[in-house]
Every structure is written in structure tokens, then in C-alpha cells.
Design a protein around this motif. Sequence first.
Motif, PDB file in Angstrom:
ATOM      1  N   ALA A  20       0.834  -1.202   0.000  1.00 50.94           N
ATOM      2  CA  ALA A  20       0.000   0.000   0.000  1.00 50.94           C
ATOM      3  C   ALA A  20       0.872   1.256   0.000  1.00 50.94           C
ATOM      4  CB  ALA A  20      -0.912   0.008   1.223  1.00 50.94           C
ATOM      5  N   TYR A  21       0.288   2.327  -0.500  1.00 55.51           N
ATOM      6  CA  TYR A  21       0.923   3.649  -0.493  1.00 55.51           C
ATOM      7  C   TYR A  21       1.013   4.160   0.931  1.00 55.51           C
ATOM      8  CZ  TYR A  21       1.408   8.705  -1.189  1.00 55.51           C
ATOM      9  OH  TYR A  21       1.842  10.003  -1.147  1.00 55.51           O
ATOM     10  N   LYS A  22       2.163   4.745   1.281  1.00 55.49           N
ATOM     11  CA  LYS A  22       2.278   5.415   2.583  1.00 55.49           C
ATOM     12  C   LYS A  22       2.556   6.898   2.411  1.00 55.49           C
ATOM     13  CE  LYS A  22       4.278   5.582   7.070  1.00 55.49           C
ATOM     14  NZ  LYS A  22       5.267   5.139   7.992  1.00 55.49           N
ATOM     15  N   ASP A  23       3.526   7.234   1.530  1.00 58.46           N
ATOM     16  CA  ASP A  23       3.913   8.630   1.382  1.00 58.46           C
ATOM     17  C   ASP A  23       4.699   8.777   0.082  1.00 58.46           C
ATOM     18  OD1 ASP A  23       4.179  11.296   2.053  1.00 58.46           O
ATOM     19  OD2 ASP A  23       5.779  10.982   3.517  1.00 58.46           O
ATOM     20  N   SER A  24       4.872  10.025  -0.344  1.00 54.67           N
ATOM     21  CA  SER A  24       5.689  10.304  -1.523  1.00 54.67           C
ATOM     22  C   SER A  24       6.143  11.752  -1.492  1.00 54.67           C
ATOM     23  CB  SER A  24       4.909  10.021  -2.814  1.00 54.67           C
ATOM     24  OG  SER A  24       3.797  10.890  -2.916  1.00 54.67           O
ATOM     25  N   LYS A  25       7.126  12.025  -2.312  1.00 54.35           N
ATOM     26  CA  LYS A  25       7.643  13.382  -2.451  1.00 54.35           C
ATOM     27  C   LYS A  25       7.948  13.614  -3.926  1.00 54.35           C
ATOM     28  CE  LYS A  25      11.629  16.175  -1.252  1.00 54.35           C
ATOM     29  NZ  LYS A  25      13.041  16.041  -0.911  1.00 54.35           N
ATOM     30  N   ASP A  26       7.494  14.740  -4.444  1.00 52.94           N
ATOM     31  CA  ASP A  26       7.716  15.123  -5.844  1.00 52.94           C
ATOM     32  C   ASP A  26       7.178  14.109  -6.848  1.00 52.94           C
ATOM     33  OD1 ASP A  26       8.886  17.569  -5.186  1.00 52.94           O
ATOM     34  OD2 ASP A  26      10.873  16.663  -4.976  1.00 52.94           O
ATOM     35  N   LEU A  27       6.073  13.451  -6.502  1.00 53.04           N
ATOM     36  CA  LEU A  27       5.381  12.563  -7.440  1.00 53.04           C
ATOM     37  C   LEU A  27       3.938  13.035  -7.666  1.00 53.04           C
ATOM     38  CD1 LEU A  27       6.762   9.094  -6.304  1.00 53.04           C
ATOM     39  CD2 LEU A  27       7.235  10.284  -8.451  1.00 53.04           C
TER      40      LEU A  27
END
Length: 139
Positions: A101-108
Motif C-alpha cells: 500500500a501507499y504510505k507517502d511520496s515526495k515530488d510525485l
Amino acid sequence: MLQKIFRPVYMLPLAALLVASPWAEAGRLQPIYTPDPIEIPAGKSANDVNQGIRKALFSLDFKTKEISPGHLEATHVKHSRDMEHTAVLTIKYDSKTVRIAYKDSKDLNYDQKAGEIHGTYNRWVRNVEKRIRSNLGSY
């Protein structure tokens, strides 16, 4: 003759407008991909599953951190020009299933409200899913 040569020059302003428009960026966004649970073949222990997951993540340049037994956090960082694109996944598993599962992202360009993210994230998650399936013999 000259008209054929210079015709592409007339198209440059239109092409520049399309590339610079907000629609060009929006075309890269996709609904966020959440894989179905991966069913583990009989006979695999939770330790076998852990090793298969870690091997898959390592081969794709993800850094892993064990949060608790049966729960990993995987982080992938890709450097591009002046940016650092980062995706963080949460992976929960036991001897029967693996859930990514997705938790976090940066610059996406993650948009929680729309449930969308840059297509690169989806490609990374699909690759993780395929490698885990391959390592565990779960097709």
C-alpha cells in the motif's frame, strides 16, 4: 520547396504551448495503483515471505525498515535533475498473503483528493509486485 522545409517551424509555437500547459502535466497523473493481495503458496513460512519481499525490494533499490513482525516500510528515491522523487510503501505480510500500500511520496504529484499520482509511482509499485510474486512463486 521552401514551404515544405519551413512548415515544421510554424508548428513550434503550438508545440511549445502544449508542452508548457498544465494539461501536459496532468497527462502524467494516473489513479494510484494498489495491488490486490498476493496469495502465498502453501508451505512458505513467514520468514520465507520476509526474505522474498526483501530480496525483491533490494533488487529494485528500495531501502527497507522493519516496523514490526509482518510489517515492512520500503522507500525508493530517484534523483532527477534538481529533484528527489521519493515513494514510501507499507508492506504487511504473513504466511498467507502480502499487501502493498501507499504510505507517502515526495515530488510525485500525489493528489489525495483525486486519488492520483505520477505514473512513475505506479510503475515502481507494479515492479515490486511482480518481483515479490516471482520470488515467492505466486502467479
